[in-house]
Design a protein around this motif. Structure first.
Motif, short mmCIF file in Angstrom:
data_model
loop_
_atom_site.label_atom_id
_atom_site.label_comp_id
_atom_site.label_asym_id
_atom_site.label_seq_id
_atom_site.Cartn_x
_atom_site.Cartn_y
_atom_site.Cartn_z
N GLY A 115 34.96 42.50 42.34
CA GLY A 115 35.83 43.66 42.40
C GLY A 115 36.18 44.20 41.04
N ARG A 116 37.18 45.05 41.02
CA ARG A 116 37.60 45.78 39.83
C ARG A 116 38.19 44.83 38.78
N ALA A 117 37.90 45.11 37.50
CA ALA A 117 38.45 44.32 36.40
C ALA A 117 39.93 44.61 36.23
N ASP A 118 40.70 43.58 35.94
CA ASP A 118 42.11 43.72 35.60
C ASP A 118 42.27 43.71 34.09
N ARG A 130 37.76 35.37 39.21
CA ARG A 130 39.05 35.67 39.82
C ARG A 130 38.88 36.36 41.17
N GLU A 131 38.01 37.37 41.20
CA GLU A 131 37.79 38.12 42.43
C GLU A 131 37.16 37.24 43.51
N ALA A 132 36.23 36.36 43.13
CA ALA A 132 35.60 35.48 44.11
C ALA A 132 36.62 34.52 44.72
N GLN A 133 37.55 34.06 43.89
CA GLN A 133 38.59 33.18 44.42
C GLN A 133 39.52 33.94 45.37
N GLU A 134 39.89 35.17 44.99
CA GLU A 134 40.78 35.96 45.83
C GLU A 134 40.09 36.39 47.13
N GLU A 135 38.80 36.68 47.05
CA GLU A 135 38.10 37.28 48.18
C GLU A 135 37.56 36.24 49.17
N VAL A 136 36.95 35.16 48.64
CA VAL A 136 36.33 34.17 49.53
C VAL A 136 36.87 32.76 49.32
#
Length: 243
Positions: A115-118, A130-136
C-alpha cells in the motif's frame, strides 16, 4: 508476439464483481492477442532460495519491460510499495490477495500485499513490510527481504516499488477482512513461465491500453491476475532471465 492463434477468452458471468472502476470495461472480456510460449521459463534451479539470494546480491544488467500504465485517474502521484512474497514451501509459492469490492482503488482485483508509503517509512521495504503486516498479518520476523525491482507506475498514479522477499513456511497469516476478500498462493514456477503470460490490447474511443494477464486456476476458482500485478510479475521474469 507469438504468431500462434490465441485461446478464446473465458466466459464471464454478469454476477461476477467488476475488475475495473472504468465503466463498461471488464478485462476478462478483452480477447487474448498473444501468448509468449516461444520464451523460455526460468529454470527451477534458479528459483531456489540460494539462487534467489545470489541473484539479488549480484543483480544483472537489465531493463524492465513494463514501467508505466496509461493514466486513467486524475490524482496526485503517490508512492507505494508491495511485497512480492515467496513462501519457501517444497514448491516455492507467491502470496497474493484479492482486494475487497468496496475499496476506493483496484477493488476486487488480485494484488500483492502492500500500500501507500507513510511519512515515517524510512525505505520502500519498510512500507512493504508494514503494509503486509497490516493487510495479511505477516509479521516481519518471518520475512527475509532480498531486494527491490524498478518502480511501476499505475494508471491510478501510484508509483509502486516491488520488494521481493523470502517468507518462512511456518508464517501465520491473518487477513484484514476490510481489505482482503481472499488470500491465496500461486506457484513461483507458474508466474516465471511466459507460457502463462497472455497479452491483451484494448482500443475504444481513442483509448489504447495494453497489458498482461496470468489467469490461475485454483480448484474451481480462477484468480484473474492482470494489470499492475501481472506487469510487475512480468518484470520479475525479465529480471530472473537477464544476464
Amino acid at each position: 508476439m507469438n504468431s500462434s492463434p490465441p485461446p478464446p477468452p473465458a466466459a464471464v458471468s454478469s454476477v461476477i464483481a467488476p475488475l475495473s472502476s472504468l465503466p463498461d470495461f471488464d478485462p476478462r472480456l478483452v480477447p487474448v492477442v498473444g501468448v509468449d510460449t516461444h520464451l523460455p521459463a526460468v529454470p527451477l534451479q534458479d528459483q531456489t532460495p540460494g539462487a534467489l539470494r545470489a541473484r539479488f546480491a549480484h543483480p544483472p544488467q537489465w531493463e524492465p519491460e513494463v514501467v508505466m500504465e496509461k493514466r486513467f485517474m486524475n490524482r496526485e502521484p503517490a508512492h507505494a510499495s508491495v511485497l512480492l512474497a515467496i513462501i519457501q514451501r517444497e514448491q516455492p509459492m507467491v502470496l497474493l490477495t484479492e482486494r475487497t469490492a468496496h475499496l476506493s482503488t483496484h477493488s476486487g482485483q488480485v494484488a500483492f500485499p502492500g500500500g501507500r508509503a507513510d511519512p515515517e517509512d524510512a525505505t520502500p521495504a519498510r512500507t512493504a513490510l508494514r503494509e503486509a503486516q497490516e493487510e495479511v498479518g505477516l509479521a516481519p520476523e518471518f520475512v527475509d527481504v532480498l531486494g527491490s525491482l524498478p518502480t511501476y507506475v499505475t494508471g491510478s498514479s501510484f508509483i509502486i516499488t516491488p520488494v521481493v522477499a523470502l517468507v518462512r513456511p511456518d508464517c501465520v497469516l491473518t487477513p484484514n477482512p476490510y481489505e482482503v476478500a481472499d488470500l491465496f498462493e500461486v506457484p513461483l514456477a507458474f508466474v516465471l513461465d511466459p507460457a502463462n503470460h497472455r497479452r491483451h490490447v484494448f482500443d475504444r474511443d481513442g483509448i489504447h491500453r495494453e497489458w498482461f494477464s496470468m489467469p490461475f486456476q485454483d480448484g474451481e476458482k480462477t484468480h484473474y491476475i492482470w494489470g499492475a500485478t501481472a506487469g510487475m510479475l512480468r518484470n520479475f521474469y525479465r529480471f530472473m532471465m537477464a544476464g
